[in-house]
Design a protein around this motif. Structure first.
Motif, PDB file in Angstrom:
ATOM      1  N   GLU A 198       0.834  -1.202   0.000  1.00  0.00           N
ATOM      2  CA  GLU A 198       0.000   0.000   0.000  1.00  0.00           C
ATOM      3  C   GLU A 198       0.869   1.253   0.000  1.00  0.00           C
ATOM      4  O   GLU A 198       2.066   1.171   0.277  1.00  0.00           O
ATOM      5  CB  GLU A 198      -0.918  -0.008   1.222  1.00  0.00           C
ATOM      6  N   PRO A 199       0.270   2.404  -0.280  1.00  0.00           N
ATOM      7  CA  PRO A 199       1.026   3.660  -0.214  1.00  0.00           C
ATOM      8  C   PRO A 199       1.628   3.872   1.173  1.00  0.00           C
ATOM      9  O   PRO A 199       1.150   3.330   2.174  1.00  0.00           O
ATOM     10  CB  PRO A 199      -0.032   4.724  -0.526  1.00  0.00           C
ATOM     11  N   ILE A 200       2.656   4.680   1.232  1.00  0.00           N
ATOM     12  CA  ILE A 200       3.428   4.865   2.464  1.00  0.00           C
ATOM     13  C   ILE A 200       2.640   5.591   3.556  1.00  0.00           C
ATOM     14  O   ILE A 200       2.788   5.285   4.730  1.00  0.00           O
ATOM     15  CB  ILE A 200       4.766   5.568   2.140  1.00  0.00           C
ATOM     16  N   GLY A 201       1.815   6.534   3.163  1.00  0.00           N
ATOM     17  CA  GLY A 201       0.971   7.243   4.127  1.00  0.00           C
ATOM     18  C   GLY A 201       1.734   7.771   5.330  1.00  0.00           C
ATOM     19  O   GLY A 201       2.791   8.358   5.197  1.00  0.00           O
ATOM     20  N   GLU A 202       1.204   7.520   6.500  1.00  0.00           N
ATOM     21  CA  GLU A 202       1.784   8.004   7.762  1.00  0.00           C
ATOM     22  C   GLU A 202       2.459   6.887   8.560  1.00  0.00           C
ATOM     23  O   GLU A 202       2.563   6.971   9.777  1.00  0.00           O
ATOM     24  CB  GLU A 202       0.686   8.649   8.615  1.00  0.00           C
ATOM     25  N   LYS A 203       2.913   5.852   7.878  1.00  0.00           N
ATOM     26  CA  LYS A 203       3.535   4.722   8.573  1.00  0.00           C
ATOM     27  C   LYS A 203       4.771   5.172   9.346  1.00  0.00           C
ATOM     28  O   LYS A 203       5.543   5.997   8.872  1.00  0.00           O
ATOM     29  CB  LYS A 203       3.959   3.646   7.578  1.00  0.00           C
ATOM     30  N   ASP A 204       4.931   4.578  10.530  1.00  0.00           N
ATOM     31  CA  ASP A 204       6.135   4.839  11.311  1.00  0.00           C
ATOM     32  C   ASP A 204       7.342   4.253  10.593  1.00  0.00           C
ATOM     33  O   ASP A 204       7.218   3.335   9.787  1.00  0.00           O
ATOM     34  CB  ASP A 204       6.027   4.204  12.703  1.00  0.00           C
ATOM     35  N   VAL A 205       8.520   4.748  10.925  1.00  0.00           N
ATOM     36  CA  VAL A 205       9.754   4.284  10.302  1.00  0.00           C
ATOM     37  C   VAL A 205       9.984   2.791  10.564  1.00  0.00           C
ATOM     38  O   VAL A 205      10.649   2.111   9.782  1.00  0.00           O
ATOM     39  CB  VAL A 205      10.952   5.159  10.764  1.00  0.00           C
ATOM     40  N   THR A 206       9.393   2.264  11.615  1.00  0.00           N
ATOM     41  CA  THR A 206       9.559   0.841  11.939  1.00  0.00           C
ATOM     42  C   THR A 206       8.918  -0.072  10.898  1.00  0.00           C
ATOM     43  O   THR A 206       9.210  -1.261  10.876  1.00  0.00           O
ATOM     44  CB  THR A 206       8.975   0.517  13.321  1.00  0.00           C
ATOM     45  N   TRP A 207       8.061   0.457  10.047  1.00  0.00           N
ATOM     46  CA  TRP A 207       7.442  -0.340   8.980  1.00  0.00           C
ATOM     47  C   TRP A 207       8.434  -0.692   7.886  1.00  0.00           C
ATOM     48  O   TRP A 207       8.243  -1.659   7.167  1.00  0.00           O
ATOM     49  CB  TRP A 207       6.269   0.427   8.364  1.00  0.00           C
ATOM     50  N   VAL A 208       9.496   0.095   7.748  1.00  0.00           N
ATOM     51  CA  VAL A 208      10.477  -0.130   6.683  1.00  0.00           C
ATOM     52  C   VAL A 208      11.248  -1.413   6.991  1.00  0.00           C
ATOM     53  O   VAL A 208      11.794  -1.571   8.082  1.00  0.00           O
ATOM     54  CB  VAL A 208      11.447   1.067   6.549  1.00  0.00           C
ATOM     55  N   ASP A 209      11.284  -2.303   6.029  1.00  0.00           N
ATOM     56  CA  ASP A 209      12.007  -3.561   6.199  1.00  0.00           C
ATOM     57  C   ASP A 209      13.469  -3.264   6.490  1.00  0.00           C
ATOM     58  O   ASP A 209      14.076  -2.401   5.869  1.00  0.00           O
ATOM     59  CB  ASP A 209      11.886  -4.412   4.928  1.00  0.00           C
ATOM     60  N   GLY A 210      14.033  -3.951   7.470  1.00  0.00           N
ATOM     61  CA  GLY A 210      15.425  -3.757   7.836  1.00  0.00           C
ATOM     62  C   GLY A 210      15.639  -2.810   9.001  1.00  0.00           C
ATOM     63  O   GLY A 210      16.740  -2.738   9.539  1.00  0.00           O
ATOM     64  N   ILE A 211      14.610  -2.085   9.392  1.00  0.00           N
ATOM     65  CA  ILE A 211      14.754  -1.139  10.506  1.00  0.00           C
ATOM     66  C   ILE A 211      14.438  -1.865  11.811  1.00  0.00           C
ATOM     67  O   ILE A 211      13.288  -2.216  12.082  1.00  0.00           O
ATOM     68  CB  ILE A 211      13.830   0.092  10.334  1.00  0.00           C
ATOM     69  N   SER A 212      15.471  -2.087  12.595  1.00  0.00           N
ATOM     70  CA  SER A 212      15.300  -2.736  13.902  1.00  0.00           C
ATOM     71  C   SER A 212      14.805  -1.722  14.923  1.00  0.00           C
ATOM     72  O   SER A 212      14.773  -0.514  14.661  1.00  0.00           O
ATOM     73  CB  SER A 212      16.634  -3.312  14.374  1.00  0.00           C
ATOM     74  N   TYR A 265       7.919   8.011   5.393  1.00  0.00           N
ATOM     75  CA  TYR A 265       8.024   8.953   4.274  1.00  0.00           C
ATOM     76  C   TYR A 265       9.187   9.920   4.452  1.00  0.00           C
ATOM     77  O   TYR A 265       9.759  10.396   3.465  1.00  0.00           O
ATOM     78  CB  TYR A 265       6.708   9.698   4.020  1.00  0.00           C
ATOM     79  N   ILE A 266       9.589  10.202   5.681  1.00  0.00           N
ATOM     80  CA  ILE A 266      10.744  11.081   5.909  1.00  0.00           C
ATOM     81  C   ILE A 266      12.026  10.341   5.529  1.00  0.00           C
ATOM     82  O   ILE A 266      12.912  10.908   4.890  1.00  0.00           O
ATOM     83  CB  ILE A 266      10.787  11.570   7.369  1.00  0.00           C
ATOM     84  N   LEU A 267      12.102   9.063   5.889  1.00  0.00           N
ATOM     85  CA  LEU A 267      13.249   8.252   5.493  1.00  0.00           C
ATOM     86  C   LEU A 267      13.283   8.084   3.973  1.00  0.00           C
ATOM     87  O   LEU A 267      14.347   8.169   3.355  1.00  0.00           O
ATOM     88  CB  LEU A 267      13.203   6.888   6.186  1.00  0.00           C
ATOM     89  N   LEU A 268      12.121   7.904   3.369  1.00  0.00           N
ATOM     90  CA  LEU A 268      12.031   7.836   1.911  1.00  0.00           C
ATOM     91  C   LEU A 268      12.538   9.136   1.290  1.00  0.00           C
ATOM     92  O   LEU A 268      13.243   9.119   0.285  1.00  0.00           O
ATOM     93  CB  LEU A 268      10.593   7.565   1.470  1.00  0.00           C
ATOM     94  N   GLY A 269      12.203  10.255   1.898  1.00  0.00           N
ATOM     95  CA  GLY A 269      12.681  11.548   1.413  1.00  0.00           C
ATOM     96  C   GLY A 269      14.203  11.625   1.398  1.00  0.00           C
ATOM     97  O   GLY A 269      14.804  12.130   0.450  1.00  0.00           O
ATOM     98  N   GLN A 270      14.831  11.088   2.429  1.00  0.00           N
ATOM     99  CA  GLN A 270      16.290  11.057   2.476  1.00  0.00           C
ATOM    100  C   GLN A 270      16.843  10.194   1.339  1.00  0.00           C
ATOM    101  O   GLN A 270      17.813  10.562   0.681  1.00  0.00           O
ATOM    102  CB  GLN A 270      16.765  10.525   3.832  1.00  0.00           C
ATOM    103  N   PHE A 271      16.193   9.062   1.117  1.00  0.00           N
ATOM    104  CA  PHE A 271      16.583   8.168   0.022  1.00  0.00           C
ATOM    105  C   PHE A 271      16.458   8.888  -1.323  1.00  0.00           C
ATOM    106  O   PHE A 271      17.347   8.798  -2.169  1.00  0.00           O
ATOM    107  CB  PHE A 271      15.703   6.910   0.060  1.00  0.00           C
TER     108      PHE A 271
END
Length: 90
Positions: free
Chosen positions: A14-28, A44-50
């Protein structure tokens, strides 16, 4: 999609929306705490950095390791996750 982890599959479903950074695979949990203290509390903030790094996985991984305390494995999984999300939604 069979080779994907359940966490990656869920993130890409699904779209990224307001998901917490913990949703990103690999983020412990530990890495998430480091990211949140640096202002990266949402996926989405981490995606912005990417995206600021022009979707360059190697550069993003180096940043995660050097600036945020990620392990090499965490950096690889999370950059792959964001790259795949971009492929699906951008």
């Amino acid at each position: 999609m069979d080779h994907m982890s359940p966490r990656l599959r869920a993130f890409l479903s699904e779209p990224i929306g307001e998901k917490d950074v913990t949703w990103v695979d690999g983020i412990s949990r530990e890495l998430a705490i480091n990211l949140v203290t640096k202002g990266f509390n949402k996926a989405y903030i981490l995606l912005g950095q990417f995206l600021l790094m022009h979707k360059n996985e190697a550069e993003f991984q180096k940043w995660l390791i050097c600036c945020c305390g990620a392990t090499e494995c965490e950096a690889q999984e999370s950059s792959h996750c964001l790259k795949e999300w971009c492929s699906c939604f951008l």
